[in-house]
Design a protein around this motif. Sequence first.
Motif, mmCIF file in Angstrom:
data_model
loop_
_atom_site.group_PDB
_atom_site.id
_atom_site.type_symbol
_atom_site.label_atom_id
_atom_site.label_comp_id
_atom_site.label_asym_id
_atom_site.label_seq_id
_atom_site.Cartn_x
_atom_site.Cartn_y
_atom_site.Cartn_z
ATOM 1 N N UNK A 25 16.916 -60.398 -6.405
ATOM 2 C CA UNK A 25 16.686 -59.385 -5.382
ATOM 3 C C UNK A 25 15.359 -59.613 -4.664
ATOM 4 N N UNK A 26 14.423 -60.268 -5.365
ATOM 5 C CA UNK A 26 13.079 -60.505 -4.820
ATOM 6 C C UNK A 26 12.731 -61.984 -5.013
ATOM 7 N N UNK A 27 13.369 -62.862 -4.270
ATOM 8 C CA UNK A 27 13.254 -64.302 -4.538
ATOM 9 C C UNK A 27 11.873 -64.876 -4.256
ATOM 10 N N UNK A 28 11.046 -64.167 -3.518
ATOM 11 C CA UNK A 28 9.747 -64.740 -3.140
ATOM 12 C C UNK A 28 8.580 -64.195 -3.944
ATOM 13 N N UNK A 29 8.851 -63.534 -5.059
ATOM 14 C CA UNK A 29 7.764 -62.997 -5.883
ATOM 15 C C UNK A 29 6.898 -64.138 -6.395
ATOM 16 N N UNK A 30 5.592 -64.003 -6.207
ATOM 17 C CA UNK A 30 4.623 -64.967 -6.726
ATOM 18 C C UNK A 30 3.850 -64.287 -7.857
ATOM 19 N N UNK A 31 4.197 -64.565 -9.119
ATOM 20 C CA UNK A 31 3.534 -63.866 -10.230
ATOM 21 C C UNK A 31 2.027 -64.096 -10.255
ATOM 22 N N UNK A 32 1.570 -65.250 -9.756
ATOM 23 C CA UNK A 32 0.132 -65.515 -9.793
ATOM 24 C C UNK A 32 -0.642 -64.509 -8.946
ATOM 25 N N UNK A 33 -0.002 -63.973 -7.906
ATOM 26 C CA UNK A 33 -0.689 -63.002 -7.064
ATOM 27 C C UNK A 33 -0.858 -61.664 -7.769
ATOM 28 N N UNK A 34 -0.180 -61.474 -8.907
ATOM 29 C CA UNK A 34 -0.299 -60.226 -9.665
ATOM 30 C C UNK A 34 -1.320 -60.322 -10.791
ATOM 31 N N UNK A 35 -1.944 -61.482 -10.975
ATOM 32 C CA UNK A 35 -2.974 -61.631 -11.995
ATOM 33 C C UNK A 35 -4.143 -60.706 -11.670
ATOM 34 N N UNK A 36 -4.729 -60.001 -12.664
ATOM 35 C CA UNK A 36 -4.510 -60.084 -14.121
ATOM 36 C C UNK A 36 -3.577 -59.005 -14.659
ATOM 37 N N UNK A 37 -2.609 -58.554 -13.844
ATOM 38 C CA UNK A 37 -1.717 -57.470 -14.251
ATOM 39 C C UNK A 37 -0.260 -57.926 -14.246
ATOM 40 N N UNK A 38 -0.001 -59.178 -14.604
ATOM 41 C CA UNK A 38 1.375 -59.674 -14.535
ATOM 42 C C UNK A 38 2.313 -58.952 -15.503
ATOM 43 N N UNK A 39 1.789 -58.415 -16.609
ATOM 44 C CA UNK A 39 2.639 -57.666 -17.542
ATOM 45 C C UNK A 39 3.262 -56.462 -16.852
ATOM 46 N N UNK A 40 2.512 -55.827 -15.946
ATOM 47 C CA UNK A 40 3.023 -54.645 -15.243
ATOM 48 C C UNK A 40 4.029 -55.049 -14.162
#
Length: 478
Positions: free
Chosen positions: A448-463
């Motif tokens: 549903x969200x093919x362009x999610x970049x997890x690195x941009x969520x650091x340091x909260x990737x768990x959330x």
Amino acid sequence: MSSSLTLAPDQCRRARLARDARFDGCFFVGVVTTGIYCRPICPAKAPLERNVRYFDTAFAAAEAGFRPCLRCRPDSAPGSPAWRGTDTTLRRALRLIDEGALTDGNMTQLAERLGIGERHLRGLFQRRFGVSPKAYALHRQCLFAKQLLHETQLPITEIAFASGFSSVRRFNDTFHSRIGLSPREVRRQQKTHDTPGIELKLSYRPPYAWETLRDFYAQRSIEGMEWVGDHYLGRHFQWGSASGKFTAYFDEPGPNNEPSQRHGRHAMRVELTLDDLRQLAPVVANIRRVLDLDADPEVIATVIEPTIERSSIEGLPKPSLVSGLRLPGIWSPFEARIRAILGQQVSIIAARRLTQTLVNTLGEPASDGGRHFPTPSAIAQDDLAFLGMPQRRRQTLKDLATAIMNQQDSESIPGIGPWTRDYARLRGDSDPDVWLPGDAGVKRALKQLPCVDPESATPWRSYLLLQLWNLDHEHQAR
């Protein structure tokens, strides 16, 4: 003004004048005219700005000569991730101290557990707080003792030992020098309660997504060891040689079945029994971790929401995110690893069934007829033939338990791959920056969200991970 203040002075001024609970624990207010320091949500009349000083921590305010307010009780404010900084070693040192590392041990032992020299450890604290680790630990002990004096009927002698002091005389002297009042003076101002046992209020910053957290636990709860209801959750636990249980209450229904805040505004009411009060402080600290009470949802949202919004497919409605998500902690890293292994390549229902069988068979009985999670020794010494799973996976459970028993490295045990290690860190260590790229729920959500970049969520990737799990759950339910 505190030279190490994280927030801008104008932010602090606006937050305290608005009594904004989202900033509770993020900074503290010293009032020059009274010599008292408060939380930004203090109900007392707001002092003039010229009479105010701002501090990152209650500790910094105390070191500057201010004593804690008896109305808003800074000892009960949620902890702030911001002042802990981004240094992993410092964060781990603070956690170990909160768990009693300098109460049951010394500086040399703490440094060895952290894998650094004692001089380096002292330097970390001196640069961040301007004091030694021991001074920080003593202040934390005093604040915890103050909370017990306010909220429980425990005798002062028991409070002294429960907060980590080896003698009542040492407790009285240290408490008076750091708090500005004697324990008896604090106790005299306490309202009497008829509630038996230990009952504490553990604060958090709103919003708090209780229903989402509760449902996560309910799907995985183990009968006899854990209990979950509409407005509460709890469990039996062991901490070292101590045993006990706790129940945390959130928004109990009022007389007309309407939500109420009986436990106090933005605080969990926690009922707790423990057979060794010397372990009370680290147990309470672990309950805070399990319920993720020190998270700052506003700060996390500023990172997570743009990450998902940038990834939304144009022309489709933007996904609805849950406000105030919390990490669903497991009581110990060992239990988290065992439950992660039991959950490998099976459904949540199957993993729950396996865990239930393990607890029923090897878990030690609790005093009220319930069960504790099995110890490493119990798992290591059993052939685990009662578990309906491949022999190789049973051996992984035994190898992990043996490594924990012998204090050996467990990272390279066959059968413990990246997903298992990271899932265990997410729930057993409450690591805020875990990402599970191979998780089935994450893969489905990313369609549903093919362009999610997890690195941009650091340091909260768990959330971010929790948000994706929630989106996948909603999608599967449709």
